[in-house]
Design a protein around this motif. Structure first.
Motif, PDB file in Angstrom:
ATOM      1  N   ARG A 199       0.823  -1.216   0.000  1.00  0.00           N
ATOM      2  CA  ARG A 199       0.000   0.000   0.000  1.00  0.00           C
ATOM      3  C   ARG A 199       0.856   1.265   0.000  1.00  0.00           C
ATOM      4  O   ARG A 199       0.442   2.311   0.485  1.00  0.00           O
ATOM      5  CB  ARG A 199      -1.021  -0.013   1.142  1.00  0.00           C
ATOM      6  N   GLU A 200       2.057   1.130  -0.555  1.00  0.00           N
ATOM      7  CA  GLU A 200       2.964   2.282  -0.666  1.00  0.00           C
ATOM      8  C   GLU A 200       2.333   3.432  -1.437  1.00  0.00           C
ATOM      9  O   GLU A 200       2.600   4.587  -1.158  1.00  0.00           O
ATOM     10  CB  GLU A 200       4.254   1.863  -1.390  1.00  0.00           C
ATOM     11  N   ARG A 201       1.512   3.091  -2.449  1.00  0.00           N
ATOM     12  CA  ARG A 201       0.936   4.144  -3.298  1.00  0.00           C
ATOM     13  C   ARG A 201      -0.603   4.082  -3.276  1.00  0.00           C
ATOM     14  O   ARG A 201      -1.266   4.363  -4.262  1.00  0.00           O
ATOM     15  CB  ARG A 201       1.448   3.989  -4.738  1.00  0.00           C
ATOM     16  N   SER A 202      -1.125   3.684  -2.118  1.00  0.00           N
ATOM     17  CA  SER A 202      -2.577   3.485  -2.054  1.00  0.00           C
ATOM     18  C   SER A 202      -3.370   4.779  -1.961  1.00  0.00           C
ATOM     19  O   SER A 202      -4.573   4.780  -2.176  1.00  0.00           O
ATOM     20  CB  SER A 202      -2.939   2.612  -0.847  1.00  0.00           C
ATOM     21  N   GLY A 203      -2.710   5.857  -1.574  1.00  0.00           N
ATOM     22  CA  GLY A 203      -3.419   7.131  -1.396  1.00  0.00           C
ATOM     23  C   GLY A 203      -2.965   7.736  -0.090  1.00  0.00           C
ATOM     24  O   GLY A 203      -1.789   7.683   0.253  1.00  0.00           O
ATOM     25  N   LYS A 204      -3.923   8.294   0.674  1.00  0.00           N
ATOM     26  CA  LYS A 204      -3.581   8.859   1.986  1.00  0.00           C
ATOM     27  C   LYS A 204      -3.352   7.703   2.965  1.00  0.00           C
ATOM     28  O   LYS A 204      -3.593   6.545   2.647  1.00  0.00           O
ATOM     29  CB  LYS A 204      -4.733   9.728   2.471  1.00  0.00           C
ATOM     30  N   GLY A 205      -2.904   8.063   4.160  1.00  0.00           N
ATOM     31  CA  GLY A 205      -2.830   7.049   5.207  1.00  0.00           C
ATOM     32  C   GLY A 205      -1.509   6.319   5.244  1.00  0.00           C
ATOM     33  O   GLY A 205      -0.605   6.596   4.454  1.00  0.00           O
ATOM     34  N   PRO A 206      -1.398   5.361   6.180  1.00  0.00           N
ATOM     35  CA  PRO A 206      -0.124   4.673   6.369  1.00  0.00           C
ATOM     36  C   PRO A 206       0.249   3.818   5.152  1.00  0.00           C
ATOM     37  O   PRO A 206      -0.618   3.373   4.405  1.00  0.00           O
ATOM     38  CB  PRO A 206      -0.365   3.802   7.597  1.00  0.00           C
ATOM     39  N   LYS A 207       1.546   3.611   4.983  1.00  0.00           N
ATOM     40  CA  LYS A 207       2.029   2.886   3.804  1.00  0.00           C
ATOM     41  C   LYS A 207       2.610   1.538   4.248  1.00  0.00           C
ATOM     42  O   LYS A 207       2.324   1.107   5.341  1.00  0.00           O
ATOM     43  CB  LYS A 207       3.078   3.735   3.099  1.00  0.00           C
ATOM     44  N   GLY A 208       3.440   0.925   3.373  1.00  0.00           N
ATOM     45  CA  GLY A 208       4.120  -0.298   3.771  1.00  0.00           C
ATOM     46  C   GLY A 208       3.724  -1.511   2.948  1.00  0.00           C
ATOM     47  O   GLY A 208       2.833  -1.444   2.096  1.00  0.00           O
ATOM     48  N   ILE A 209       4.448  -2.614   3.183  1.00  0.00           N
ATOM     49  CA  ILE A 209       4.100  -3.889   2.543  1.00  0.00           C
ATOM     50  C   ILE A 209       4.000  -4.984   3.613  1.00  0.00           C
ATOM     51  O   ILE A 209       4.643  -4.903   4.656  1.00  0.00           O
ATOM     52  CB  ILE A 209       5.110  -4.320   1.454  1.00  0.00           C
ATOM     53  N   ARG A 210       3.187  -5.982   3.324  1.00  0.00           N
ATOM     54  CA  ARG A 210       3.084  -7.156   4.178  1.00  0.00           C
ATOM     55  C   ARG A 210       3.147  -8.387   3.289  1.00  0.00           C
ATOM     56  O   ARG A 210       2.745  -8.336   2.116  1.00  0.00           O
ATOM     57  CB  ARG A 210       1.754  -7.168   4.949  1.00  0.00           C
ATOM     58  N   LYS A 211       3.679  -9.490   3.853  1.00  0.00           N
ATOM     59  CA  LYS A 211       3.862 -10.700   3.048  1.00  0.00           C
ATOM     60  C   LYS A 211       3.250 -11.912   3.751  1.00  0.00           C
ATOM     61  O   LYS A 211       3.372 -12.046   4.967  1.00  0.00           O
ATOM     62  CB  LYS A 211       5.354 -10.960   2.840  1.00  0.00           C
TER      63      LYS A 211
ATOM     64  N   ARG B 266      -6.679  -1.239   5.602  1.00  0.00           N
ATOM     65  CA  ARG B 266      -7.386  -0.009   5.301  1.00  0.00           C
ATOM     66  C   ARG B 266      -6.516   0.750   4.311  1.00  0.00           C
ATOM     67  O   ARG B 266      -5.286   0.794   4.454  1.00  0.00           O
ATOM     68  CB  ARG B 266      -7.564   0.838   6.571  1.00  0.00           C
ATOM     69  N   VAL B 267      -7.149   1.307   3.278  1.00  0.00           N
ATOM     70  CA  VAL B 267      -6.457   2.151   2.294  1.00  0.00           C
ATOM     71  C   VAL B 267      -7.350   3.366   2.067  1.00  0.00           C
ATOM     72  O   VAL B 267      -8.562   3.293   2.269  1.00  0.00           O
ATOM     73  CB  VAL B 267      -6.221   1.412   0.952  1.00  0.00           C
ATOM     74  N   TYR B 268      -6.752   4.482   1.679  1.00  0.00           N
ATOM     75  CA  TYR B 268      -7.510   5.725   1.580  1.00  0.00           C
ATOM     76  C   TYR B 268      -7.283   6.393   0.235  1.00  0.00           C
ATOM     77  O   TYR B 268      -6.688   7.462   0.143  1.00  0.00           O
ATOM     78  CB  TYR B 268      -7.138   6.642   2.750  1.00  0.00           C
ATOM     79  N   PRO B 269      -7.754   5.751  -0.841  1.00  0.00           N
ATOM     80  CA  PRO B 269      -7.548   6.297  -2.185  1.00  0.00           C
ATOM     81  C   PRO B 269      -8.542   7.418  -2.483  1.00  0.00           C
ATOM     82  O   PRO B 269      -9.510   7.611  -1.750  1.00  0.00           O
ATOM     83  CB  PRO B 269      -7.844   5.098  -3.096  1.00  0.00           C
ATOM     84  N   SER B 270      -8.284   8.126  -3.587  1.00  0.00           N
ATOM     85  CA  SER B 270      -9.281   9.115  -3.992  1.00  0.00           C
ATOM     86  C   SER B 270     -10.415   8.416  -4.731  1.00  0.00           C
ATOM     87  O   SER B 270     -10.266   7.287  -5.228  1.00  0.00           O
ATOM     88  CB  SER B 270      -8.674  10.218  -4.852  1.00  0.00           C
ATOM     89  N   GLU B 271     -11.512   9.152  -4.831  1.00  0.00           N
ATOM     90  CA  GLU B 271     -12.732   8.586  -5.376  1.00  0.00           C
ATOM     91  C   GLU B 271     -12.553   8.100  -6.816  1.00  0.00           C
ATOM     92  O   GLU B 271     -13.190   7.146  -7.246  1.00  0.00           O
ATOM     93  CB  GLU B 271     -13.804   9.679  -5.308  1.00  0.00           C
ATOM     94  N   ASN B 272     -11.664   8.768  -7.552  1.00  0.00           N
ATOM     95  CA  ASN B 272     -11.511   8.387  -8.965  1.00  0.00           C
ATOM     96  C   ASN B 272     -10.489   7.267  -9.187  1.00  0.00           C
ATOM     97  O   ASN B 272     -10.215   6.882 -10.318  1.00  0.00           O
ATOM     98  CB  ASN B 272     -11.183   9.613  -9.825  1.00  0.00           C
ATOM     99  N   SER B 273      -9.928   6.729  -8.113  1.00  0.00           N
ATOM    100  CA  SER B 273      -9.004   5.590  -8.284  1.00  0.00           C
ATOM    101  C   SER B 273      -9.816   4.306  -8.339  1.00  0.00           C
ATOM    102  O   SER B 273      -9.992   3.612  -7.333  1.00  0.00           O
ATOM    103  CB  SER B 273      -8.005   5.535  -7.126  1.00  0.00           C
ATOM    104  N   THR B 274     -10.309   3.991  -9.516  1.00  0.00           N
ATOM    105  CA  THR B 274     -11.230   2.852  -9.645  1.00  0.00           C
ATOM    106  C   THR B 274     -10.703   1.767 -10.587  1.00  0.00           C
ATOM    107  O   THR B 274     -11.393   0.782 -10.834  1.00  0.00           O
ATOM    108  CB  THR B 274     -12.597   3.331 -10.194  1.00  0.00           C
ATOM    109  N   GLY B 275      -9.504   1.944 -11.104  1.00  0.00           N
ATOM    110  CA  GLY B 275      -8.980   0.988 -12.083  1.00  0.00           C
ATOM    111  C   GLY B 275      -8.586  -0.343 -11.459  1.00  0.00           C
ATOM    112  O   GLY B 275      -8.330  -0.450 -10.256  1.00  0.00           O
ATOM    113  N   ILE B 276      -8.577  -1.363 -12.303  1.00  0.00           N
ATOM    114  CA  ILE B 276      -8.066  -2.690 -11.911  1.00  0.00           C
ATOM    115  C   ILE B 276      -7.167  -3.128 -13.058  1.00  0.00           C
ATOM    116  O   ILE B 276      -7.558  -3.026 -14.229  1.00  0.00           O
ATOM    117  CB  ILE B 276      -9.228  -3.705 -11.752  1.00  0.00           C
ATOM    118  N   SER B 277      -5.944  -3.581 -12.740  1.00  0.00           N
ATOM    119  CA  SER B 277      -5.096  -4.053 -13.841  1.00  0.00           C
ATOM    120  C   SER B 277      -4.271  -5.250 -13.392  1.00  0.00           C
ATOM    121  O   SER B 277      -4.059  -5.460 -12.196  1.00  0.00           O
ATOM    122  CB  SER B 277      -4.183  -2.928 -14.346  1.00  0.00           C
ATOM    123  N   PHE B 278      -3.841  -6.027 -14.362  1.00  0.00           N
ATOM    124  CA  PHE B 278      -3.031  -7.215 -14.090  1.00  0.00           C
ATOM    125  C   PHE B 278      -1.634  -6.994 -14.634  1.00  0.00           C
ATOM    126  O   PHE B 278      -1.436  -6.233 -15.580  1.00  0.00           O
ATOM    127  CB  PHE B 278      -3.669  -8.442 -14.734  1.00  0.00           C
TER     128      PHE B 278
END
Ligand code: FRU
Length: 495
Positions: free
Chosen positions: A408-420, A455-467
């Protein structure tokens, strides 16, 4: 006006403003307004599921605890109810802390911790006692005049003040309860008690304790039987990070074993996490009339930055998860009733991905996405959700590490980080069920073998899904359902 009514008015008044915030969740339980933490008193009464929660009804910060309340006929459509408990008595004056609920003789009983601060240092200057309240309608509660029903810690190697979070169950003709505790020199442990009437409690034994590596305090214990095994679930505080594990401030997991009800001792195996993401704490379970063991947890973490606080609310619950024993581990699966929320669907099969693939009709900010991916010879591949030019939440698989990675490094507002989470592909396939709500992502891997919540805090227009993938992969099947809103507000009638 009494303390309960003043508190209810406070949240009713704030609720319309709070609901304007985009990050409000459509199908996860959260407060009508202000702060929540642990699930409490999760039980079934008069044909309905009841879920209470730690609640501070005056600010989006933790404070003197009340018990908020929601109920549901199907674990999906939740209705906000009036606040159930307020810290009104001498023994709970600084908070009605966590506890459990149980039906007895046609009434609903809740057992909770009464907290009193005896000085300024909240780690040392506190008194915690165990209390009982009863309700005939599952809405209005009366505290017992005999409270507290457990007034002090037992003698022995038990810290006298950190003793809390009773969880009650019935076994044979007796009631049992576990309490979160620590030893005098700060190792987490769980205490077991027995009662014939819920009022008079006898201490049996320390049921299990940390071997030294599992934290200084075990909070919110829960004990139940799952397919022939006794399970102790608890939330250890202060476990040190180990490799990719235990990077959250506190942990929540379980040990599996055999509980001897006479000695009160649980012989058990190793500790396992119940969720490998960022936001999962203080889970509580109940057995429902269908015989299922259902778990809900606080989808947040102590001391984590919660951007929704700016909008006068904080915290949420996970979706309800059914627990199943599989090959020596506990699997968590979304309860099947959640399928009722499915609306618009997109279905695809055999889609080849090389480097990157955006499927234009697969978008959204409130949905369930189910994909089976054939990894072929790819080393690194995955799916991104809540994508825009600037934001993305990334779920990937690394064959080299044998891990699913939630980023969630680039998820939007809020805390970042990775988990495995350690995961092996099965026949070279990865199966994911991803639940996305306005400010949350829950990933169920290989039918619930591992789960990762954030929990992630993206903006409303971040609605894309990609592979994406480093070598060619194939999406064997993909289904995406928009999910409907199913949380009903706290009614003005309750004010
Ligand atoms: C766990 C916890 C419990 C306590 C409650 C207070 O998150 O610390 O041990 O009862 O929260 O709100």
């Amino acid at each position: 006006m009494n303390k309960l009514h003043t508190a209810i008015e406070s949240v009713i008044k704030e609720q319309p403003k709070v609901n304007k915030n985009y990050w409000r969740l459509n199908y996860h339980v959260s407060t009508p307004a202000y702060w929540m933490n642990d699930p409490n008193g999760f039980s079934f009464f008069n044909g309905e599921y009841h879920l209470f929660y730690q609640h501070h009804p005056y600010s989006p910060e933790w404070g003197p605890m009340f018990w908020g309340h929601v109920k549901s006929k199907n674990l999906v459509h939740w209705e906000h109810m009036p606040i159930a408990l307020a810290p009104t008595d001498e023994y709970d004056q600084d908070g009605c802390f966590s506890g459990g609920g149980i039906e007895k003789d046609g009434s609903m009983y809740v057992m909770y911790t009464g907290n009193t601060w005896t000085g300024d240092d909240h780690d040392k200057d506190l008194l915690q006692v165990q209390c009982l309240a009863v309700s005939n309608d599952g809405i209005h509660f009366t505290k017992f005049k005999e409270n507290p029903v457990i007034a002090e810690a037992p003698t022995g190697d038990v810290h006298p003040y950190h003793i809390r979070d009773p969880k009650v169950w019935k076994q044979g003709n007796d009631y049992y309860c576990v309490l979160g505790s620590r030893t005098m020199d700060h190792h987490g442990q769980v205490l077991l008690y027995r009662s014939s009437d819920l009022l008079h409690w006898e201490f049996i034994s320390v049921m299990a304790k940390s071997d030294g590596d599992l934290g200084y305090m075990w909070e919110c214990p829960d004990v139940f039987r799952l397919e022939g095994h006794d399970v102790l679930m608890m939330s250890p505080q202060g476990v040190k990070p180990k490799g990719d594990l235990y990077h959250n401030l506190h942990q929540a997991g379980y040990v599996l074993g055999e509980l001897d009800y006479h000695t009160g001792v649980l012989s058990h195996g190793d500790f396992h996490l119940l969720d490998y993401g960022f936001d999962f704490y203080a889970p509580q379970t109940m057995e429902d009339p269908k015989g299922r063991r259902i778990m809900i947890a606080w989808m947040a973490m102590w001391e984590s930055h919660m951007p929704e606080q700016e909008y006068n609310w904080a915290g949420a619950m996970t979706i309800p998860r059914q627990l199943e024993w599989m090959d020596g581990e506990i699997y968590s699966k979304p309860v099947q009733e959640l399928k009722e929320l499915r609306g618009n669907v997109v279905r695809l099969e055999h889609v080849t991905v090389k480097e990157k693939k955006v499927i234009p009709e697969v978008i959204g900010d409130c949905y369930e996405l189910e994909v089976t991916i054939d990894a072929k010879s790819a080393e690194q591949f995955g799916v991104k959700v809540r994508v825009s030019e600037k934001e993305e939440t990334v779920i990937s698989y690394s064959r080299l590490e044998g891990k699913v990675i939630l980023d969630r490094e680039r998820s939007g507002k809020g805390p970042k980080g990775i988990r495995k989470a350690p995961v092996q592909l099965k026949e070279n396939l990865l199966h994911l069920r991803v639940f996305v709500d306005h400010s949350s992502v829950e990933v169920f891997i290989n039918e619930g073998e591992k789960v990762m919540s954030a929990r992630v805090y993206p903006s409303e227009n971040s609605t894309g899904i990609s592979f994406f993938s480093d070598e060619e992969i194939s999406i064997v099947s993909l289904q995406k359902w928009d999910l409907k809103k199913c949380i009903h507000p706290l009614s003005d009638n309750f004010a």
